[in-house]
Design an enzyme around this catalytic site. Structure first.
Site, PDB file in Angstrom:
ATOM      1  N   HIS A   1      56.122  25.021 104.529  1.00 18.37           N
ATOM      2  CA  HIS A   1      55.815  25.074 105.970  1.00 18.37           C
ATOM      3  C   HIS A   1      55.240  26.468 106.239  1.00 18.37           C
ATOM      4  O   HIS A   1      55.587  27.426 105.528  1.00 18.37           O
ATOM      5  CB  HIS A   1      57.063  24.966 106.836  1.00 18.37           C
ATOM      6  CG  HIS A   1      57.912  23.752 106.625  1.00 18.37           C
ATOM      7  ND1 HIS A   1      58.811  23.650 105.606  1.00 18.37           N
ATOM      8  CD2 HIS A   1      58.030  22.606 107.340  1.00 18.37           C
ATOM      9  CE1 HIS A   1      59.438  22.488 105.691  1.00 18.37           C
ATOM     10  NE2 HIS A   1      58.988  21.827 106.731  1.00 18.37           N
TER      11      HIS A   1
ATOM     12  N   ASP B   1      57.799  29.231 106.258  1.00 19.30           N
ATOM     13  CA  ASP B   1      58.486  29.547 104.993  1.00 19.30           C
ATOM     14  C   ASP B   1      57.814  30.715 104.289  1.00 19.30           C
ATOM     15  O   ASP B   1      58.480  31.518 103.641  1.00 19.30           O
ATOM     16  CB  ASP B   1      58.438  28.367 104.002  1.00 19.30           C
ATOM     17  CG  ASP B   1      58.924  27.076 104.589  1.00 19.30           C
ATOM     18  OD1 ASP B   1      59.777  27.122 105.490  1.00 19.30           O
ATOM     19  OD2 ASP B   1      58.449  26.005 104.143  1.00 19.30           O
TER      20      ASP B   1
ATOM     21  N   ASP C   1      70.381  16.752 101.633  1.00 22.89           N
ATOM     22  CA  ASP C   1      69.284  17.244 100.769  1.00 22.89           C
ATOM     23  C   ASP C   1      69.773  17.760  99.419  1.00 22.89           C
ATOM     24  O   ASP C   1      69.457  18.887  99.014  1.00 22.89           O
ATOM     25  CB  ASP C   1      68.518  18.385 101.478  1.00 22.89           C
ATOM     26  CG  ASP C   1      67.589  17.886 102.569  1.00 22.89           C
ATOM     27  OD1 ASP C   1      67.226  16.697 102.549  1.00 22.89           O
ATOM     28  OD2 ASP C   1      67.229  18.697 103.447  1.00 22.89           O
TER      29      ASP C   1
HETATM   30  C1  XUL Z   1      63.584  17.493 107.047  1.00 21.08           C
HETATM   31  C2  XUL Z   1      62.554  17.374 106.010  1.00 21.08           C
HETATM   32  C3  XUL Z   1      61.447  18.369 106.053  1.00 21.08           C
HETATM   33  C4  XUL Z   1      60.120  17.809 105.686  1.00 21.08           C
HETATM   34  C5  XUL Z   1      58.976  18.763 105.881  1.00 21.08           C
HETATM   35  O1  XUL Z   1      64.574  16.555 106.962  1.00 21.08           O
HETATM   36  O2  XUL Z   1      62.638  16.536 105.141  1.00 21.08           O
HETATM   37  O3  XUL Z   1      61.784  19.421 105.231  1.00 21.08           O
HETATM   38  O4  XUL Z   1      60.104  17.393 104.347  1.00 21.08           O
HETATM   39  O5  XUL Z   1      58.902  19.239 107.163  1.00 21.08           O
END
Ligand code: XUL
Ligand code: CO
Length: 441
Positions: free
Chosen positions: A99, A102, A307
Site C-alpha cells: 500500500h 507501507d 491473517d
Molecule cells: C485486509 C486486507 C488488505 C488487502 C490490501 O483484510 O486483506 O491487506 O489485502 O489492502
C-alpha cells in the site's frame, strides 16, 4: 548493511531436511507440467505485514522487534526498502505487494505524501533494476487515516471521495513506473455500519463511478495491469459492499465493469464470509474472474481476520487444485497477506513464517497436481452428473427441454434412482494423497 545476519540464502533440501532455514517442499527450479514451481506459484511478500506491522492486536501494543525501528520517518522507510530486498533475495521470492502508506510515511499534506512516495519509489526502482524482483501489485490505503472514517469512494463526504481518488491516481502512476502486473482494490471502509444514516444506493453508485474513473485513468496513462477487487464480508465495516466473490461479481455485472476486473481471493476473507477458501476460488474460476490470491489462513476459534501464515496442507491442496484448473494465476500470484503471531516477535521469525507458507503451498501444489493427473475429482463429478449426458438430461443442457416435455418425462418415470455422494470415501481418498505425497506410485 545486512538486516538478517543470521540467515543465508534459503535452499531446497527436501522433505527429510531438519534445517529450519530450508525449503522441504518448495523447489523453485523443479518443473511440474513444464513450468518451474517458481513460475507457477508466483509467491509474493506483503510489505505491510512483513516490514510495517508492529504486531498490535485490539488489546495490546506491538511486540515486534525490528532492527529498522531504530530509525524514524523517511530514514525508517529507506531502511525497510533495504531490509525488504534482502529478505526477497534470501527467500528467493520474486514478487512483492504494498500500500502507499507501507512504503513511505504520510506527510502533512497530499503534496508532501506524494513527494515521500516519489523518493522511496525511486529507491525501490533501483533495487528492482539490480535484482529480478517484480511488483505483483500495489494499492492505496484508503482506510487507516481518520479522514476515511465514513469510507473512501463510498464516503458521505465528496471531499473524501476526491482525496481517495487522488491517492489511487498516484498509485496507478507508481504501478506503471514499477511495472506492476496487477493493481488491487480492497474496499477497506467501503461499506456501512448502520442503515440509519446511510444512503446505500448512492454509496454503491459512487463506488462504481470511482472504479470506472480508475479504469479510465489507467487507460489514459497506458497502465496495463490487471485490476483486482479483493472481497471481504466485514471488518472494518459491518456490511462491506464487496462481501464475497459472488456479490462482487454481481456488482461488476450491474455496473458494466466485468471486463475490467478480476478478483483477489483471500483465504481468511472467505472464511469470514462463511465460505471455504476453495468455494471462493471455485466461484471466481468458473466465472473467469480468478485473478490472484492473498495466501493466509484464519483461526477457526476467533471471529476476526487473524491473517496467519498458511500451514494447513488440506486447505492449500484444495486451493491449488482450483489454481491448477484455472491454468495458473496469470498476472496474479500467491501473496502472503499474513503476519507472524504476536508471540513470534523476533526478526528471524519472518523467515520461518515465509518458509512455512511457501512449503505449505508447494506441498499442496504437488498433491493437487497428482490428483488432477489421476482425475480424482473429475471422475467423481463425471459420474455424479452422468444423467445430463444422455436422454432428458442432455435435452435440458442443450436447451431442448421445456416444462411440457419434462412433465411427460416425469409422468413416465417408474422410479427415481439417486446414487450415493460418497463423501466419506472421497475424504479417505484425499487423505491417501496427503499422506503418500512422496511415496512412489
Ligand atoms: C485486509 C486486507 C488488505 C488487502 C490490501 O483484510 O486483506 O491487506 O489485502 O489492502
Ligand atoms: Co488481503
Amino acid at each position: 548493511m545486512t538486516w538478517f545476519a543470521n540467515v543465508n540464502k534459503i535452499k531446497y533440501e527436501g522433505p527429510h531436511s531438519t534445517n529450519p532455514l530450508a525449503f522441504k517442499f518448495y523447489n523453485p527450479e523443479e518443473k511440474i507440467n513444464g513450468q518451474t514451481m517458481e513460475e507457477f506459484l508466483r509467491f509474493g511478500v506483503a510489505y505491510w505485514h512483513t516490514f510495517t506491522q508492529e504486531l498490535v492486536d485490539p488489546f495490546g501494543d506491538g511486540t515486534a522487534i525490528r532492527s529498522w525501528n531504530k530509525f524514524d520517518g523517511m530514514d525508517k522507510a529507506k531502511a525497510r526498502v533495504e531490509a525488504a530486498f534482502e529478505l526477497f533475495e534470501k527467500l528467493g521470492v520474486k514478487y512483492f505487494c504494498f500500500h502507499d502508506v507501507d512504503i513511505a510515511p504520510e506527510g502533512a499534506t497530499l503534496q508532501e505524501s506524494n513527494q515521500n512516495l516519489d523518493t522511496i519509489v525511486a529507491m525501490i526502482k533501483e533495487y528492482m533494476n539490480t535484482s529480478d524482483v517484480k511488483l505483483l501489485w500495489n494499492t492505496a490505503n484508503n482506510f487507516t487515516n481518520p479522514r476515511f472514517v465514513h469510507g473512501a469512494a463510498s464516503s458521505s463526504n465528496a471531499d473524501v471521495f476526491a482525496y481517495a481518488a487522488a491517492k489511487v491516481k498516484k498509485q496507478l502512476e507508481i504501478g506503471k513506473e514499477l511495472n506492476g502486473e496487477s493493481y488491487v482494490f480492497w474496499g477497506g471502509r467501503e461499506g456501512y455500519e448502520t442503515l440509519l444514516n446511510t444512503d446505500l444506493g448512492l454509496e454503491q453508485d459512487n463506488l462504481a463511478r470511482f472504479f470506472q474513473m480508475a479504469v479510465d485513468y489507467a487507460k489514459e496513462i497506458d497502465f496495463g495491469a490487471q485490476f483486482l477487487i479483493e472481497p471481504k464480508p466485514k471488518e472494518p465495516t459491518t456490511h462491506q459492499y464487496d462481501f464475497d466473490a459472488q456479490s462482487t461479481h454481481a456488482f461488476l455485472l450491474k455496473y458494466g465493469l466485468q471486463d475490467y476486473f478480476k478478483l483477489n481471493i483471500e483465504a481468511n476473507h472467505a472464511t469470514l464470509a462463511g465460505h471455504t477458501f476453495e468455494h471462493e476460488l471455485r466461484y471466481a474460476r468458473v466465472n473467469g474472474i480468478l485473478g490472484s490470491v492473498d495466501a493466509n489462513q484464519g483461526d477457526p476459534l476467533i471471529g476476526w481476520d487473524t491473517d496467519e501464515f498458511p500451514a494447513d496442507i488440506y486447505a492449500t491442496t484444495l486451493a491449488m487444485y482450483e489454481i491448477i484448473k484455472n491454468g495458473g494465476l496469470g498476472s496474479g500470484g500467491l501473496n502472503f497477506d499474513a503476519k507472524v503471531r504476536r508471540g513470534s516477535f523476533e526478526q528471524d521469525d519472518l523467515f520461518y513464517a515465509h518458509i512455512a507458507g511457501m512449503d505449505a503451498f508447494a506441498a499442496g501444489y504437488r498433491i493437487a497436481n497428482q490428483m488432477v493427473e489421476d482425475q480424482v475429482f473429475e471422475k467423481i463429478i463425471d459420474e455424479r452428473y452422468a444423467s445430463y449426458k444422455e436422454g432428458i438430461g442432455k435435452d435440458i443442457v442443450e436447451g431442448k427441454a421445456d416444462f411440457k416435455s419434462l412433465e411427460q418425462h416425469a409422468l413416465n418415470l417408474k422410479e427415481i434412482k439417486n446414487t450415493s455422494g460418497r463423501l466419506e470415501l472421497i475424504r479417505a481418498t484425499i487423505n491417501q494423497y496427503l499422506l503418500t505425497l512422496y511415496a512412489q506410485k
